[in-house]
Design an enzyme around this catalytic site. Structure first.
Site, PDB file in Angstrom:
ATOM      1  N   GLU A  40      32.406  47.565 118.432  1.00 35.41           N
ATOM      2  CA  GLU A  40      32.910  46.665 119.462  1.00 35.41           C
ATOM      3  C   GLU A  40      32.012  45.428 119.400  1.00 35.41           C
ATOM      4  O   GLU A  40      30.783  45.567 119.429  1.00 35.41           O
ATOM      5  CB  GLU A  40      32.804  47.299 120.857  1.00 35.41           C
ATOM      6  N   ARG A 270      25.065  61.464 116.611  1.00 33.69           N
ATOM      7  CA  ARG A 270      24.477  60.135 116.473  1.00 33.69           C
ATOM      8  C   ARG A 270      22.983  60.260 116.199  1.00 33.69           C
ATOM      9  O   ARG A 270      22.368  61.283 116.449  1.00 33.69           O
ATOM     10  CB  ARG A 270      24.703  59.336 117.744  1.00 33.69           C
ATOM     11  N   LYS A 280      22.857  50.259 123.460  1.00 33.15           N
ATOM     12  CA  LYS A 280      23.012  48.808 123.554  1.00 33.15           C
ATOM     13  C   LYS A 280      22.514  48.297 124.897  1.00 33.15           C
ATOM     14  O   LYS A 280      21.916  47.238 124.992  1.00 33.15           O
ATOM     15  CB  LYS A 280      24.495  48.448 123.425  1.00 33.15           C
TER      16      LYS A 280
END
Length: 569
Positions: A40, A270, A280
């Site tokens: 994104e 992850r 983030k």
RNA sequence: UGGGGAGUAGCCAAGUGGUAAGGCAGCAGGUUUUGAUCCUGCGUAUCGAGGGUUCGAAUCCUUCCUCCCCAACCA
């Protein structure tokens, strides 16, 4: 040297490779492997993304397929072109070429058309409930949801309403389009998830063409299917979105929208790294709160930060390979990352000499105007060639390399001790000069002219070899030493009442006024070197003519530091 | 009293019924004009726990325990 990049050792397949090989064996996708990396564009990529990039691109390369770079830009309020550019740059820098560059927004019309189809076939409906009501109707983990009163609207009415949503006849948030699945499902994702919301917001690519925007669960799988992705790889938290991913695609009952076979979503764990935060949001806070200078601060785990720090793409790829791919939540030791970095730099970085905390040494038996030109190797491997260095009467050595009262096993400089100046000669310390405060400010030494080049012709043994620079030839430089940003292995594991910021390391940056050898004057930003006995360094972008700046990428392993620390208790 | 995942050495991670790979970290030596690199050696891993099946189980069955994710008109 032919073994700089030895072929990777044969390794057993990880579970995703096994899935791909099984699909290849059954000719499920007719031998095609197409993956995608779907960031994104709302922030900078970090090393966790690098793992995903290496996985997706690596898989495609291994099986002769391709990888699309697809920007998942379905939320115009959070996304921006600034990030699109940085993402492209980072993926390229890592060494990958994408088969196609796409945007979820490329598919807004197709997404809309398929949504109309779902409305017409009774699989989706327009709901007038408020945000709070939707939440309330959804129930919770322990209580089933209840149907929206708008759930029974006719396909005709829904179609008209949906078209009016698109046409801008309703306020933002007044209505949403929902998939009609199962409000009783134990999987919350299936309790009539939202497909579209009304949002009057400028989109970075489609401007104000659209007033309604699709949500992730709907847009993602459909985008995969449109591109003909064979394996859609994502992280574990999307595991229970998979039934929804499949549901949306399977409603194309007549096969009018998607090619077959449909893409398959596969989830892996992850990356988490010790002494690092990875989300983030946290990284954004580090920047906004001034704990680091910017996204590319060399202490950041962002790809641009690692790049500026001096990491190589090769080392990051090797790291991604070694860390593995599995479904288990893990916290990888940052030492593994540093290992793959050193492993690469050890082979490739030319050696230079620099003194971080200069201590002046006067060679008393050398004339002030005396100059000795030395040809020294650029690397232990002679294939890297040599360079020229000058030895003169005054040199700087590392402050840490002298101890007036040396500890046991010390084989650096001390009163009366003899050491080698690397590539130059042997010197013996005769006298220690101190300032009024009692600090050592200068050493008086005698050199053995017969040892020019570094070896004693009489064969006497000298254990210590120090790095040094000639005072008459040295350049001044700023050297930035970085340490881990956090003092806790897992900064997120905070005690009651604590905050993850509590473990921020106040000493993560140390600046030194260093002296570096003259040849470094020609170095350009990005150039990497090993400063002998200190570590790997690179020229920072802040470098200006006459004002060089180096970043310490990573220190050399230091077994003396361990011995010393142990002896000091 | 929901749903979905995962548990193999300090950290990753192979292993898919035949008797526990490999890497990182650590430890001990050797080589060395970087206390680096390189080389050699070093781990009894109650395979989360109990029970069962089997000649044989990390692998199969069963019960239990622990951890992670999910209740944004975020992705």
């Amino acid at each position: 040297m032919t073994d700089v990049n030895p072929a990777p050792e044969p390794r057993s397949l990880h579970f995703i490779e096994e899935i791909v090989e099984a699909d290849l064996a059954s000719a499920k996708h007719a031998g095609r492997v197409l993956t995608r990396f779907p960031p994104e564009p709302n922030g900078y990529l970090h090393i966790g993304h690098a793992k995903s990039i290496c996985l997706n691109f690596g898989l495609a390369m291994r099986y002769g397929g391709g990888t699309n770079l697809r920007f998942d830009d379905t939320n115009p309020t959070k996304e921006d072109v600034e990030y699109v550019d940085s993402i492209r740059e980072d993926v390229e820098w890592l060494g990958f070429k994408w088969a196609g560059e796409f945007y979820a927004s490329d598919y807004f019309q197709k997404l809309y058309d398929y949504a109309e189809y779902l409305v017409q076939t009774g699989k989706a409906y327009v709901c007038d409930l408020s945000e709070a009501e939707i939440r309330e109707y959804r129930g919770n983990f322990h209580a089933p949801g209840k149907d929206s009163p708008f759930r029974t609207r006719s396909p005709e009415e829904n179609l008209e309403l949906f078209r009016r949503m698109k046409a801008g006849e309703f306020e933002d948030g007044a209505k949403v389009l929902r998939a009609k699945i199962d409000m009783q499902s134990g999987n919350m994702n299936l309790r009539d998830p939202l497909m579209y919301r009304i949002r009057r917001s400028q989109h970075h690519r489609t401007g104000d063409d659209w007033l309604i925007y699709p949500l992730y669960d709907y847009a993602h799988g459909v985008s995969d299917a449109i591109e003909g992705i064979s394996h859609s790889i994502c992280t574990l938290e999307f595991e229970d979105h998979r039934p929804l991913y499949e549901w949306f695609l399977e409603q194309d009952l007549e096969g009018k929208f998607f090619q077959r076979p449909l893409p398959r979503q596969i989830e892996f764990a992850r990356l988490n790294l010790t002494y690092t935060v990875m989300s983030k949001r946290r990284l954004l806070e580090l920047v906004n709160e001034g704990h680091v200078k910017h996204w590319d601060d060399p202490r950041m785990p962002t790809i641009c930060g690692l790049r500026r720090r001096g990491y190589t793409p090769e080392s990051l790829r090797a790291f991604a390979e070694r860390v593995g791919v599995a479904k288990r939540d893990s916290l990888t030791d940052v030492a593994l990352l540093e290992h793959t970095l050193r492993e690469d730099l050890e082979q490739t970085a030319p050696r230079r000499m620099a003194v971080l905390r200069p201590l002046k040494v006067v060679i008393t038996n050398m004339a002030p105007a005396e100059r000795h030109e030395l040809e020294v190797p650029n690397h232990p491997d002679p294939l890297h060639g040599t360079r020229s260095l000058f030895l003169s009467r005054e040199v700087f050595i590392e402050g840490e390399d002298f101890e007036e009262v040396p500890p046991k096993k010390w084989f650096r400089l001390a009163p009366g001790a003899e050491v080698r100046l690397k590539g130059a000669c042997l010197i013996r310390c005769d006298e220690v000069i101190k300032n009024a405060a009692g600090e050592v400010v200068e050493l008086r030494c005698a050199w053995d002219p017969a040892s020019l080049g570094g070896d004693a012709p009489d064969g006497r043994k000298v254990r210590g070899t120090l790095h040094w620079v000639s005072a008459a030839h040295a350049l001044n430089a700023e050297v930035r030493l970085y340490d881990r940003l956090f003092t806790a292995a897992n900064p997120m594991d905070v005690p009651e009442g604590g905050d993850w910021r509590d473990t921020l390391n106040p000493d993560s940056l140390t600046v030194c006024a260093a002296k570096v050898e003259a040849s470094l004057g020609a170095a350009k930003p990005g150039d990497r070197f090993q400063f002998e006995r200190l570590g790997y360094f690179c020229v920072d972008a802040d470098t200006r003519p006459g004002a060089m700046v180096f970043n310490r990428t990573v220190a050399l392993k230091d077994s003396w530091a361990k011995v010393d620390a142990q002896s000091k208790g």
